[in-house]
Design an enzyme around this catalytic site. Structure first.
Site, short mmCIF file in Angstrom:
data_model
loop_
_atom_site.label_atom_id
_atom_site.label_comp_id
_atom_site.label_asym_id
_atom_site.label_seq_id
_atom_site.Cartn_x
_atom_site.Cartn_y
_atom_site.Cartn_z
CE1 TYR A 1 -2.15 3.24 6.09
CE2 TYR A 1 -3.66 4.26 4.56
CZ TYR A 1 -2.42 4.73 5.20
OH TYR A 1 -1.59 5.38 4.77
N GLY B 1 11.51 2.76 8.87
CA GLY B 1 10.46 2.35 7.71
C GLY B 1 11.17 3.33 6.42
CE LYS C 1 -1.10 5.63 8.75
NZ LYS C 1 0.32 5.93 8.98
CG ASP D 1 12.63 -0.96 6.34
OD1 ASP D 1 11.82 -1.90 6.76
OD2 ASP D 1 11.96 0.13 5.57
CB ILE D 2 12.00 -5.39 9.08
CG1 ILE D 2 11.04 -5.28 8.05
CG2 ILE D 2 11.45 -4.99 10.55
CD1 ILE D 2 9.80 -6.03 8.28
N GLY E 1 10.65 2.16 2.36
CA GLY E 1 9.42 2.24 1.61
C GLY E 1 9.34 3.17 0.70
CD GLN E 2 5.13 6.14 -3.00
OE1 GLN E 2 4.22 5.73 -2.27
NE2 GLN E 2 4.93 6.37 -4.01
C1 AKB Z 1 -2.95 4.00 0.31
O1 AKB Z 1 -3.48 4.24 -1.09
O2 AKB Z 1 -3.56 3.21 0.89
C2 AKB Z 1 -1.98 5.37 0.50
C3 AKB Z 1 -2.67 6.57 1.18
C4 AKB Z 1 -3.71 7.08 0.36
O3 AKB Z 1 -2.50 6.63 2.55
N1 AKB Z 1 -1.30 5.77 -0.73
#
Ligand code: AKB
Length: 318
Positions: free
Chosen positions: A143, A9, A147, A35-36, A12-13
């Site tokens: 997300y 990855g 996590k 990365d892909i 990415g940023q």
């Molecule tokens: C997001 O906004 O999803 C990310 C994070 C806080 O992990 N920047």
């Protein structure tokens, strides 16, 4: 032992800038970007690149063997806002990629693993100010759930199999070289671009929404510091709270106005407001500061000056 690093990855940023920084420190050929899809010119021209789908165990294993990799940074993930649009895909990517690298480490094929967590592990029932390391965690985004689950698995693999996995809970990360994509904190980068290009910005968060943020160089410093720390100093094997600054859209706009007095901000909150409202306003990262000497350098003023100065150059503005 020479470090041989794989970044998954890398386009990415954070992945892009982390790759460039690690190449500066360890030598370009010691850091394999993957990365892909291809990344920006700077990344592609600065050292080796391989195509890897983070969900494909075999393609990761092949590259690890090819370059005799001993450290992996898994930076591929679907972030909070995009994750709400594609929940099943976000879960699949975020979890499968983590299991792939945890299992590769468990097999003894690599020595050390970095996996980024996020302040998104916290939820509406978490104390909002000075959020402690250990507290109520009931995330409401896919997300955040991925996590939080990932953190449990990292700790499990450390306890059960001795996998040397290290992790930090990133706040929003602000950078000018690379753009974020699909996050709720992205407004704090977009605002600088639009201030310079259009003189105005419509924020998708309300003016009083305070969120923890950090300038990219601090995020890189923390990432490299935790990976370089002696294993016995890493007392938390789920993920460390990490913090630098906290501000609202109104406060960042006021900072920008100091340099661009005609800048105008308006507010049109969308679905990302609910996500932001579920997250902490400020975070207690004293454990990271104590265990591996983490310290941030950049405040909002310095971050704004650097962002505007570098984006002016990037866009060829006077
Ligand atoms: C997001 O906004 O999803 C990310 C994070 C806080 O992990 N920047």
């Amino acid at each position: 032992m020479n470090k041989s690093i794989l970044i998954i990855g890398a386009c990415g940023q954070i992945g892009t800038e982390l790759t460039l920084k690690l190449r500066e420190i360890n030598g370009a050929n010691q850091v394999i970007a993957s990365d892909i899809k291809e990344g920006n010119k700077e990344l592609m021209q600065s050292g080796p690149f391989e195509f890897i789908n983070a969900m494909d165990y075999n393609s990761i294993e092949k590259i690890i063997e090819k370059y005799a990799i001993n450290e992996v940074y898994l930076m591929a993930a679907m972030l909070s806002a995009t994750g709400e649009k594609y929940p099943a895909k976000a879960w699949e990517l975020n979890m499968n990629s983590l299991f792939n690298v945890l299992n590769i480490a468990k097999e003894g094929k690599i020595k050390k693993l970095f996996w980024p967590s996020s302040m998104a592990v916290f939820g509406p029932s978490t104390p909002k100010e000075n959020t402690p390391q250990e507290t109520i965690m009931e995330p409401t985004t896919v997300y955040g759930i991925s996590k939080q689950t990932g953190e449990r698995w990292c700790e499990y693999y450390f306890n059960k199999y001795g996998v040397d996995v290290r992790s930090i809970r990133y706040p929003g990360v602000i950078s000018w070289r690379t753009n974020p994509g699909g996050g709720t904190t992205d407004y704090a980068v977009e605002i600088y671009h639009e201030a310079l290009l259009k003189g105005e910005y419509t924020s998708f968060l309300k003016k009083e929404t305070k969120l923890p943020m950090m300038y990219m160089d601090d995020a890189l410093e923390a990432t490299i510091k935790i990976m370089d720390a002696a294993p016995e100093t890493i007392k938390i094997r789920s993920s460390y709270n990490l913090a630098a600054i906290s501000f609202t859209p109104e406060e960042i706009a006021a900072e920008i106005k100091k340099e661009i007095p005609e800048f105008k901000i308006s507010y049109n909150p969308d679905f990302r407001q609910t996500i932001a409202d579920s997250w902490p306003k400020s975070i207690d990262d004293s454990r990271a500061r104590k265990d591996w000497n983490w310290n941030h350098t950049f405040d909002l003023k310095k971050t704004s000056e650097i962002m505007l100065e570098n984006l002016r150059l990037k866009y060829n503005l006077p």
